[in-house]
Design an enzyme around this catalytic site. Structure first.
Site, PDB file in Angstrom:
ATOM      1  N   HIS A   1      -1.918 -11.575  -3.006  1.00  0.00           N
ATOM      2  CA  HIS A   1      -3.285 -11.028  -2.933  1.00  0.00           C
ATOM      3  C   HIS A   1      -4.198 -11.902  -3.780  1.00  0.00           C
ATOM      4  O   HIS A   1      -4.088 -11.910  -5.008  1.00  0.00           O
ATOM      5  CB  HIS A   1      -3.315  -9.590  -3.432  1.00  0.00           C
ATOM      6  CG  HIS A   1      -2.724  -8.615  -2.466  1.00  0.00           C
ATOM      7  ND1 HIS A   1      -2.417  -7.319  -2.798  1.00  0.00           N
ATOM      8  CD2 HIS A   1      -2.383  -8.763  -1.159  1.00  0.00           C
ATOM      9  CE1 HIS A   1      -1.920  -6.699  -1.729  1.00  0.00           C
ATOM     10  NE2 HIS A   1      -1.875  -7.558  -0.731  1.00  0.00           N
TER      11      HIS A   1
ATOM     12  N   THR B   1      -4.847  -1.487  -4.089  1.00  0.00           N
ATOM     13  CA  THR B   1      -3.561  -0.851  -3.740  1.00  0.00           C
ATOM     14  C   THR B   1      -2.822  -0.348  -4.972  1.00  0.00           C
ATOM     15  O   THR B   1      -1.677   0.097  -4.867  1.00  0.00           O
ATOM     16  CB  THR B   1      -2.651  -1.827  -2.960  1.00  0.00           C
ATOM     17  OG1 THR B   1      -2.296  -2.915  -3.816  1.00  0.00           O
ATOM     18  CG2 THR B   1      -3.344  -2.334  -1.703  1.00  0.00           C
ATOM     19  N   THR B   2      -3.466  -0.432  -6.148  1.00  0.00           N
ATOM     20  CA  THR B   2      -2.926   0.170  -7.373  1.00  0.00           C
ATOM     21  C   THR B   2      -4.048   0.992  -8.006  1.00  0.00           C
ATOM     22  O   THR B   2      -5.232   0.771  -7.702  1.00  0.00           O
ATOM     23  CB  THR B   2      -2.456  -0.918  -8.369  1.00  0.00           C
ATOM     24  OG1 THR B   2      -3.511  -1.856  -8.567  1.00  0.00           O
ATOM     25  CG2 THR B   2      -1.224  -1.652  -7.844  1.00  0.00           C
TER      26      THR B   2
ATOM     27  N   HIS C   1       2.462  -4.217 -12.965  1.00  0.00           N
ATOM     28  CA  HIS C   1       2.714  -3.864 -11.565  1.00  0.00           C
ATOM     29  C   HIS C   1       2.865  -5.073 -10.666  1.00  0.00           C
ATOM     30  O   HIS C   1       3.170  -4.912  -9.483  1.00  0.00           O
ATOM     31  CB  HIS C   1       1.670  -2.880 -11.012  1.00  0.00           C
ATOM     32  CG  HIS C   1       0.249  -3.287 -11.187  1.00  0.00           C
ATOM     33  ND1 HIS C   1      -0.371  -4.175 -10.360  1.00  0.00           N
ATOM     34  CD2 HIS C   1      -0.671  -2.941 -12.120  1.00  0.00           C
ATOM     35  CE1 HIS C   1      -1.632  -4.343 -10.764  1.00  0.00           C
ATOM     36  NE2 HIS C   1      -1.842  -3.613 -11.822  1.00  0.00           N
TER      37      HIS C   1
END
Lengths: 236, 236
Positions: free
Chosen positions: B121, B185-186, B78
Site C-alpha cells: 500500500h 484498512t486499520t 500492524h
C-alpha cells in the site's frame, strides 16, 4: 464532544484491538475501534488561516449547461430542494454532474464567524461517487429571477415544474473558493464530500429571503470542529 | 454487522431526528443518526462489474522522483512500513506526495476472489488532506532488489536506513487500475481514501515473500461490503 462513557468504551476497544503483544489483532477485527466522525461539515472558515492552493494542478471551477430543466421543486423535510441534472462541472480537473441543490437558513458555513441569511448547496456527483458541494452565500439586495421561479413552484397549487432556470444566476461571478474535505450536513452525515464555499455573496430581495424563511426559519447544522483539516483558498 | 441493540438504537434515533412533523429536528442535532461505515476497505474487485473510466478528464497515474531516500523502515505494530517522502504523483490530474508504504499478507484486496501472497500500500497525500492509496499485488517469481533492501533494514542490528531505493521497482510497468472510494484498512478506518488497485502483479522471490511473512503471517482485514459503490476500471 464524546461522552465519558463513550470515551471509556473506545479506550477499551483500542486496548482490545492491540492486545496481541502490542500488535493489531487480526483475529478479532469486529473489535477494532473506528473514528469516523472527525471530518464533519459545516465549519467556520477562518480566512487568515487558509492555505493558498498549490499552482501545479488545475484549481478552477467551471460550470456549463447552466440553463437547465427543473425536474422537481420540493420541500424534502429538511430543505427546499430543486432536482436538476443536466448541468455539468469541471472542478479541479475532474468531471461532475449536478444532482440537486437546496437552501439552508441561516447559512451553515460561516466566514470569520459571519453567517448569511441563506446558503445554497449545489450537490455535484462524479463517476466514482465522489460528492462535491458548492456552497453559495445569499444576502439581501437585488431580486433574483431564478430564486423567484423556485419560490413560485413551491406555492400551493403550482403546476409541476416544466421549465428551465439558469443556475448561473444563483452563483457569483467570482468563482474563488475555500475548499476543505467534509461531510453531508444532514443524516447520514457521510464523510465523502469535497466542499467548495464561495465567499462572494449573491443577492435575493428581502421578500424572497423571507419567503425561503417561511418554509424553514432554521435548518442549519451548527459548525463542527475542524480537527486539523486544511482549508485551501483559491482566488479565481 | 450491527448488533440488534445498535440497530434498535439507530431506529429510535432516526425517529427522534425527524419527530418534528416529519421534518429534521434542528433543535436536537445531537440525536441525529450517522451512518459512516458504509464505504470501507478492502473489497473484492469483481472485474466484470467494473465501469469503464469516462474519457473526459485525465485518468492516468504518473509517479516521479521514484528513486527516494528511505527515512525509516519499521515494524509499526500492524505492518512492515517504509517512510519515504520525496516521491510525488499526479493521479487523475491531482498532485500527491508519498507519505509511506507498507505490506499486508496475504493481499487485502482480492480480484475476482483471488488473493495474492502480499499487497503493498503506497499512501499518497494531497494538499487538502485527501489520501490516495495505490495497491500493488506481489507474487513469487524473480527477486526484487528494493524488497531485499527493506528486508535487510529490518534485520536485528541493522544500521538505520541511510540509503535510497527505487520505488518504481515495487510497481508494475502497466499502470492500469481499479479505482473506488474507500477507507483506511486499520483503525481508525477513516473513510476519506481514494483507492487505486493495480491488477498487474510484481514479483519477489519466494524467500523474500517468506521473509515478509515471518514478520506478519496474517495482517489483512477481511473484505468489506461494496454497498453499491462503483468500481472504475482504467486500462493504461
Amino acid at each position: 464532544m464524546r461522552s465519558p462513557l463513550l470515551a471509556a468504551l473506545l479506550c477499551c476497544l483500542t486496548a482490545a484491538a492491540f492486545a496481541n503483544e502490542g500488535k493489531l489483532d487480526y483475529e478479532h477485527q469486529d473489535k477494532w475501534p473506528a473514528a469516523l466522525d472527525k471530518a464533519q461539515s459545516p465549519i467556520d472558515i477562518v480566512t487568515a488561516k487558509a492555505e493558498t492552493a498549490e499552482d501545479n494542478e488545475p484549481q478552477g471551477l467551471q460550470i456549463w449547461h447552466s440553463v437547465t430543466p427543473v425536474d422537481k421543486v420540493e420541500d424534502n423535510g429538511h430543505a427546499v430542494q430543486v432536482d436538476s441534472h443536466s448541468t455539468e462541472a469541471m472542478i479541479r480537473g475532474r468531471h461532475f454532474r449536478l444532482a440537486q441543490f437546496h437552501f439552508h437558513s441561516e447559512s451553515e458555513h460561516s466566514i470569520d464567524g459571519k453567517h448569511y441569511p441563506l446558503e445554497g448547496h449545489f450537490v455535484f456527483k462524479a463517476q466514482d461517487g465522489r460528492l462535491a458541494v458548492v456552497g453559495v452565500m445569499f444576502q439581501a439586495g437585488a431580486a433574483n429571477t431564478a430564486a423567484q421561479t423556485i419560490l413560485d413552484d413551491l406555492k400551493p397549487g403550482a403546476a409541476p415544474a416544466q421549465h428551465s432556470i439558469d443556475i448561473a444566476t444563483l452563483l457569483p461571478k467570482q468563482r474563488g473558493y475555500y475548499h476543505y474535505l467534509g461531510s453531508l450536513t444532514t443524516p447520514p452525515l457521510t464523510e465523502n464530500v469535497e466542499w467548495y464555499v464561495l465567499p462572494a455573496p449573491v443577492t435575493m430581495s428581502q421578500p424572497q429571503i423571507d419567503a425561503f424563511l417561511s418554509h424553514y426559519k432554521r435548518n442549519n447544522r451548527k459548525v463542527q470542529p475542524l480537527n486539523g483539516r486544511p482549508v485551501i483558498h483559491y482566488d479565481s
